[in-house]
Structure formats: C-alpha cells, structure tokens
Write a protein that holds these residues in place. Structure first.
Motif, PDB file in Angstrom:
ATOM      1  N   ALA A  17      21.173-109.807  13.374  1.00 20.72           N
ATOM      2  CA  ALA A  17      22.297-108.875  13.501  1.00 20.72           C
ATOM      3  C   ALA A  17      23.517-109.563  14.093  1.00 20.72           C
ATOM      4  O   ALA A  17      24.653-109.395  13.610  1.00 20.72           O
ATOM      5  CB  ALA A  17      21.887-107.683  14.355  1.00 20.72           C
ATOM      6  N   GLU A  18      23.314-110.345  15.129  1.00 18.11           N
ATOM      7  CA  GLU A  18      24.440-111.035  15.758  1.00 18.11           C
ATOM      8  C   GLU A  18      25.068-112.041  14.808  1.00 18.11           C
ATOM      9  O   GLU A  18      26.303-112.189  14.764  1.00 18.11           O
ATOM     10  CB  GLU A  18      23.963-111.723  17.036  1.00 18.11           C
ATOM     11  CG  GLU A  18      23.543-110.757  18.147  1.00 18.11           C
ATOM     12  CD  GLU A  18      22.903-111.464  19.306  1.00 18.11           C
ATOM     13  OE1 GLU A  18      22.787-112.716  19.240  1.00 18.11           O
ATOM     14  OE2 GLU A  18      22.503-110.794  20.278  1.00 18.11           O
TER      15      GLU A  18
ATOM     16  N   ARG B 286      22.562-101.149  20.741  1.00 20.00           N
ATOM     17  CA  ARG B 286      21.420-100.977  21.651  1.00 20.00           C
ATOM     18  C   ARG B 286      21.352-102.112  22.663  1.00 20.00           C
ATOM     19  O   ARG B 286      20.866-101.939  23.774  1.00 20.00           O
ATOM     20  CB  ARG B 286      20.110-100.930  20.867  1.00 20.00           C
ATOM     21  CG  ARG B 286      19.982 -99.714  19.982  1.00 20.00           C
ATOM     22  CD  ARG B 286      18.690 -99.753  19.194  1.00 20.00           C
ATOM     23  NE  ARG B 286      17.530 -99.646  20.060  1.00 20.00           N
ATOM     24  CZ  ARG B 286      16.546-100.538  20.128  1.00 20.00           C
ATOM     25  NH1 ARG B 286      16.584-101.615  19.393  1.00 20.00           N
ATOM     26  NH2 ARG B 286      15.522-100.372  20.948  1.00 20.00           N
ATOM     27  N   ASP B 287      21.848-103.296  22.277  1.00 23.64           N
ATOM     28  CA  ASP B 287      21.827-104.439  23.199  1.00 23.64           C
ATOM     29  C   ASP B 287      23.090-104.520  24.045  1.00 23.64           C
ATOM     30  O   ASP B 287      23.287-105.490  24.770  1.00 23.64           O
ATOM     31  CB  ASP B 287      21.667-105.748  22.412  1.00 23.64           C
ATOM     32  CG  ASP B 287      20.302-105.837  21.754  1.00 23.64           C
ATOM     33  OD1 ASP B 287      19.386-105.149  22.244  1.00 23.64           O
ATOM     34  OD2 ASP B 287      20.158-106.576  20.770  1.00 23.64           O
TER      35      ASP B 287
ATOM     36  N   LEU C 235      21.936-102.143  16.009  1.00 25.73           N
ATOM     37  CA  LEU C 235      21.116-103.001  16.861  1.00 25.73           C
ATOM     38  C   LEU C 235      21.943-103.639  17.971  1.00 25.73           C
ATOM     39  O   LEU C 235      21.493-103.746  19.117  1.00 25.73           O
ATOM     40  CB  LEU C 235      20.446-104.093  16.019  1.00 25.73           C
ATOM     41  CG  LEU C 235      19.289-103.634  15.117  1.00 25.73           C
ATOM     42  CD1 LEU C 235      18.869-104.756  14.186  1.00 25.73           C
ATOM     43  CD2 LEU C 235      18.108-103.176  15.951  1.00 25.73           C
ATOM     44  N   THR C 236      23.159-104.059  17.667  1.00 23.29           N
ATOM     45  CA  THR C 236      24.005-104.651  18.710  1.00 23.29           C
ATOM     46  C   THR C 236      24.489-103.596  19.685  1.00 23.29           C
ATOM     47  O   THR C 236      24.729-103.885  20.855  1.00 23.29           O
ATOM     48  CB  THR C 236      25.197-105.387  18.081  1.00 23.29           C
ATOM     49  OG1 THR C 236      25.906-104.494  17.191  1.00 23.29           O
ATOM     50  CG2 THR C 236      24.740-106.617  17.314  1.00 23.29           C
TER      51      THR C 236
ATOM     52  N   ALA D 218      22.887-103.708  11.555  1.00 22.18           N
ATOM     53  CA  ALA D 218      23.297-104.726  12.516  1.00 22.18           C
ATOM     54  C   ALA D 218      24.168-104.133  13.612  1.00 22.18           C
ATOM     55  O   ALA D 218      24.030-104.465  14.791  1.00 22.18           O
ATOM     56  CB  ALA D 218      24.047-105.848  11.789  1.00 22.18           C
TER      57      ALA D 218
ATOM     58  N   VAL E 260      13.424-110.535  19.000  1.00 19.54           N
ATOM     59  CA  VAL E 260      14.538-111.472  19.117  1.00 19.54           C
ATOM     60  C   VAL E 260      15.006-111.977  17.759  1.00 19.54           C
ATOM     61  O   VAL E 260      16.198-112.262  17.567  1.00 19.54           O
ATOM     62  CB  VAL E 260      14.122-112.654  20.033  1.00 19.54           C
ATOM     63  CG1 VAL E 260      12.976-113.447  19.402  1.00 19.54           C
ATOM     64  CG2 VAL E 260      15.297-113.554  20.345  1.00 19.54           C
TER      65      VAL E 260
ATOM     66  N   ARG F 225      17.315-109.248  16.231  1.00 15.35           N
ATOM     67  CA  ARG F 225      18.579-109.201  16.980  1.00 15.35           C
ATOM     68  C   ARG F 225      19.451-110.415  16.649  1.00 15.35           C
ATOM     69  O   ARG F 225      20.672-110.309  16.530  1.00 15.35           O
ATOM     70  CB  ARG F 225      18.295-109.148  18.479  1.00 15.35           C
ATOM     71  CG  ARG F 225      17.715-107.822  18.956  1.00 15.35           C
ATOM     72  CD  ARG F 225      17.838-107.671  20.463  1.00 15.35           C
ATOM     73  NE  ARG F 225      17.198-108.760  21.175  1.00 15.35           N
ATOM     74  CZ  ARG F 225      15.923-108.746  21.553  1.00 15.35           C
ATOM     75  NH1 ARG F 225      15.148-107.714  21.264  1.00 15.35           N
ATOM     76  NH2 ARG F 225      15.402-109.770  22.211  1.00 15.35           N
TER      77      ARG F 225
ATOM     78  N   GLY G  22      13.268-104.415  17.364  1.00 16.56           N
ATOM     79  CA  GLY G  22      13.827-104.903  18.617  1.00 16.56           C
ATOM     80  C   GLY G  22      13.460-106.322  18.987  1.00 16.56           C
ATOM     81  O   GLY G  22      13.809-106.758  20.074  1.00 16.56           O
TER      82      GLY G  22
END
Length: 538
Positions: free
Chosen positions: A456-457, A535-536, A532-533, A529, A450, A453, A448
């Motif tokens: 992944a973005e 979850r955000d 993870l996105t 990825a 930065v 993340r 989790g």
C-alpha cells in the motif's frame, strides 16, 4: 529397627550393670568397638558402643573425665567397662562425668567376654537389615501389583501411605496434586506448592527432605519423577516418625514404579496421538494416511480438501469410526462440526479436554501443528454459552480457534475446510474464536501484515512524494473522489474546491501513477491502499 542399649543391658546372659545415663538407653547401636587407647575417637564415626578394660582411662580424675568428654563429643552411644582386670570397679570420676554428659555407662563383669556383647549386637543388626530387605521386597511387590491394577498410580499412592503410616501425594508436571491419600492430607499436599516449584527448576532426579514441613510437624520427603533428566511429576511422602532404612527402600521403590508408569503413559499417549492423527487423515481422505500411521512424515503438504480431489467418507469411514470407537474417543454420528485450534500446545490441549468433557463423542487429534476437534453439532445448540467460554479460554491461553458450520457426518472434509478458513480469518483479525459464516463484514483486518502494508505504501508513494513538495493535495483528492464513486461535484464539495480543480488533480494523479482511474481494478487497489494507510495513521 537397630538394637538399642536398653535391649543389650536387659539381656540376662550378659549380666550388665548400668551405672550412669539410664535415661538414654533408648539410643540405637550402630556398631561395637573395643579399644584400649587413651583416645579412640579418630577411629570412630558416631553411634558406636565402646568397650574397654580401662587400661588407658588415666590415673587422675581429670584424665578420666577428659576421656568421657572425648567419647561424648564423638557421638558414642554408650561405654562398657570391664571390671575385675584393670579396675575392681568403674572409677567414680568416669561415672560422674558420664552422668553429666548423659552418656550411658555400664559395668561388664569378668565372666562376660566382650565378644559376647559384639555377637549379640551384630546378630541384632543383621536381623534388622534382613527385616528391612524383606519388608522392602514385600512392599515393592505390593506397590507393583497396585500400579499394574485398574486404579494404577492412585492405588500405589494409597498403599504407600498405608505402608508408611503417613500420607502420600502424586503431582503432575505443573505441580498440581493428582492423587492424595488419605483424603484429608490434601491440605498438606497443597501447602508444598513452593517446594515443588523449586524442585521443578532442577533436573530429574532431584529430592528434598523437609523437617516439620506439614501442619502437624511431619517429616516430608519430596522427590521428582522422570527419566533422562526430564521431570514428569513429583512424589511427596509425609510421616511423623523418622524414616528408617525400610521406609527409604519403600519410597525408592515407589519412585521407580511411578517414574516407569509416567514414562510408559507418556509413550502410550504419544503413540495414541499418532494413531489419532492418522485416523483424522484417513477420515479427511488424505491419500498418504498410511505413511502417517507408520510414523513417516508425508512428502507433500496436506492437499486442499476443499478441491474435491479427495473426500472423507466412503468405504474408509466405517473403518475409521470403528477404530476410533475402540480407542474410547468415537467420531460423532449425525450432524457434526470441526474446530481447529492453533497456538501453544499445552493451552490448546487443555481446550480440547474441556470440550471433550462438555460433550460426548468428541474426537481430538494433532494435525499440522494444530489441534483438530470433531464434535456433535448439537454441542452449540444445547449450550449457547460454550462459544463464549471457548473464546475466553482461547484469549487467555494465547491461541485461536476456527469453528466450522454444522455439516452432515459424511462431509468431514468440508467441515475441516470451513474451520481452517474461519481460523485464518479470525487470527488475521485478532479474534480468539471465529465461527464459519460469522467472520465479519470488513476485509481490512485480514490485510494487516507487513507485506500488504508495504504494498500500500509503495503504491501511494508517488502521490505522497508529490504532496510532500507542497504541489497539491493529490492523496486527499483521490480519496474523496473514490469515496464519492467518481462524482465530481460531491467530491469537490467535500474538499471545498471547484470541480475543475478536482478534475485537474485527478488527471495529475493519473499522470504520476501512470494508471487510468476509470479502470475498476485500479480504483479498487487505490481505495484499499488508502484505507490501509489510514489504519496505520497515514
């Protein structure tokens, strides 16, 4: 104590006759001042006995009353007037005015020289000062023996309270009473919490005098303890009588002795802490433990004890155990576990003390900005609720704990590796306490930060940009296809499109990404990825 007017006028050799203010003869005399001035007050400080032959008392009753008023306002404790020279007797106006103001006045017969009165008062003051010095010295010796004894500061507090016929309390840095004497005075000590808190905001040394602070109207002296402007604790003393010079000297001696004891305790604690750290390094097999024992910083970070390159035990294990046992904190025999706590030092130290109080043979040391505990494996087996309590304390204290599984006593390095790994997993997942082997099934909470993340973005950015142009729903299509393990019909059914449409979208995604989706690594990275996105909120 200093001489009083009562003692002076009752001396047969002086033959003094009290004419006014007899109810106030208990006043203490600080000095004797002889003056023939009409207004001697500019030369007075208060507390003096003034002697005069009355040459400047004035001729009228008004002038004589004004003379008495000036002396009373200046804090003079008494007035002695020599008779048989200027005045055959003390003027009535002086006596009347003195009685109104409560100023003792006495007649000094001509055969009694003023110097005899001065000598008697001076001798009494000198005797009082000598008594204060000798009493203070004896008290200092007594308090020194007490603090050097087995009970240390507790004995000093007890002796101090007895010496002052009152109560005394020693507080730690947080303002919590540590030693109070006598026992019933704990209520008085606790009632000073706000005053201690105010004093804690000042640099040491700082003090406060509180009149009527206790429930019985005691006079309380509150003093911070510490050197180099750093507060290590507080001393409170409560008495029902005003403090005399001897009392103040005794309190000063107690303050110095307690400060010295606290500073020495801190220094010894720091040295013991360094020794514990060195012992832990030796026990884990760190090759530079000798450097740590000498207080030198290691050149390199701690080696990975899981690699097998270094191991605890062997010939060094008996030596480490012997030293730890001599320090009063032996390493546990038999199966053991290791716990690693990281976070605010005060909170994790409190955690170590509680664990040590719950089980015997718990060894604790500071190591790489963490507190490491080596405890018997039976700690968990004998008290199943200990983990719940530890987790609650960690959550409240703002730190995290990793606990190893139970290992044999010769596998301390392995237990340490497990504890560090459990801590890392748990702290990434936001858990206060994690036991090795119970880390949870999901990897996502550990990814989790930065940086991950951002990765992944960035990976999904080409597909996201494509979808933003309203040219298809590639992100949703790839997600559905991966969720169905590449099964076209099932994924198309989830999306509500024809399977040929889905095939087109997947080929288009491959073209945009420049990667083949039949590659297991590519599939795994894309799926991670996407999750993870999700979850955000992506």
């Amino acid at each position: 104590m200093p001489p009083t007017l009562e003692q002076l006028v009752r001396a047969p050799s002086l033959d003094l006759a009290v004419l006014a203010g007899e109810r106030h003869l208990a006043r203490e005399i600080r000095w004797v001042h002889t003056s023939e001035l009409a207004d001697p007050t500019p030369y007075l400080e208060g507390g003096e006995l003034v002697l005069t032959t009355g040459m400047k008392l004035g001729r009228s009753a008004v002038e004589r009353r004004a003379y008495v008023e000036r002396l009373a306002d200046a804090g003079v404790v008494g007035l002695g007037i020599g008779v048989g020279l200027t005045h055959a007797k003390v003027p009535a106006a002086v006596v009347e005015a003195a009685e109104v103001r409560g100023l003792p006045v006495f007649a000094v017969p001509r055969p009694t020289p003023f110097i005899a009165i001065s000598k008697m008062v001076s001798s009494a003051i000198a005797a009082d000062q000598y008594e204060a010095v000798t009493t203070g010295f004896a008290a200092q010796q007594e308090l020194t023996r007490a603090v050097l004894g087995r009970e240390g500061s507790a004995a000093l507090i007890r002796r101090l309270a007895g010496r002052l016929d009152g109560w005394a309390a020693l507080y730690d840095q947080s303002g919590t009473p540590v030693h109070v004497s006598p026992g019933p005075a704990r209520a008085q000590a606790a009632a000073l919490a706000a005053d201690v808190a105010r004093l804690r905001g000042m640099s040491a040394p700082a003090s406060a005098s509180l009149q009527g602070a206790g429930p019985h109207g005691e006079r309380v002296v509150l003093q911070s303890l510490g050197a180099d402007r750093r507060i290590r604790g507080f001393l409170a003393v409560g008495t029902r009588r005003p403090a005399n010079p001897a009392d103040r000297q005794i309190i000063g001696s107690a303050t110095s002795l307690l400060t010295l004891a606290l500073e020495q305790s801190r220094a010894l604690g720091a040295a013991e802490g360094r020794m514990r750290t060195a012992l832990l390094r030796l026990w884990l097999g760190a090759p530079w433990a000798a450097q740590a024992a000498e207080g030198a910083a290691p050149d390199d970070a701690m080696p990975d004890v899981a690699s097998g390159a270094v191991r605890g035990g062997g010939a060094v294990d008996p030596l480490v155990r012997a030293v730890a046992r001599d320090m009063g904190s032996p390493l546990p025999d038999g199966p053991l576990l290791v716990a690693v706590a990281q976070g605010p030092e005060a909170a994790r130290s409190s955690f170590a003390e509680r664990v040590g109080g719950a089980a015997k043979d718990v060894f604790a040391a500071e190591f790489d900005d963490a507190t490491v505990l080596v405890a018997p494996a039976s700690l968990l087996a004998e008290d199943a609720a200990v983990l719940d309590r530890a987790a609650a304390q960690a959550a409240t204290g703002g730190f995290a704990v990793g606990v190893s599984g139970a290992v044999e006593s010769g596998s301390g390095a392995e237990a340490f590796r497990q504890a560090r790994q459990a801590y890392g997993v748990g702290s990434r997942a936001g858990r206060a306490l994690t036991v090795y082997g119970h880390a949870g099934a999901s990897l996502l909470p550990l990814l989790g930060d930065v940086t991950v993340r951002g990765w992944a973005e960035e990976l999904l950015a080409p597909l996201t940009a494509h979808d933003a142009g309203a040219r298809g729903d590639l992100v949703a299509s790839v997600r559905a296809w991966l969720a169905r393990h590449g099964q076209w019909d099932a994924a198309a059914g989830d999306l509500g499109v024809h399977r040929h449409t889905l095939r087109y979208r997947i080929r288009r995604a491959e073209e945009i990404l420049g990667r083949r989706l039949d590659d297991p690594d590519v599939r795994a990275e894309l799926w991670l990825a996407l999750r993870l996105t999700e979850r955000d909120g992506g």
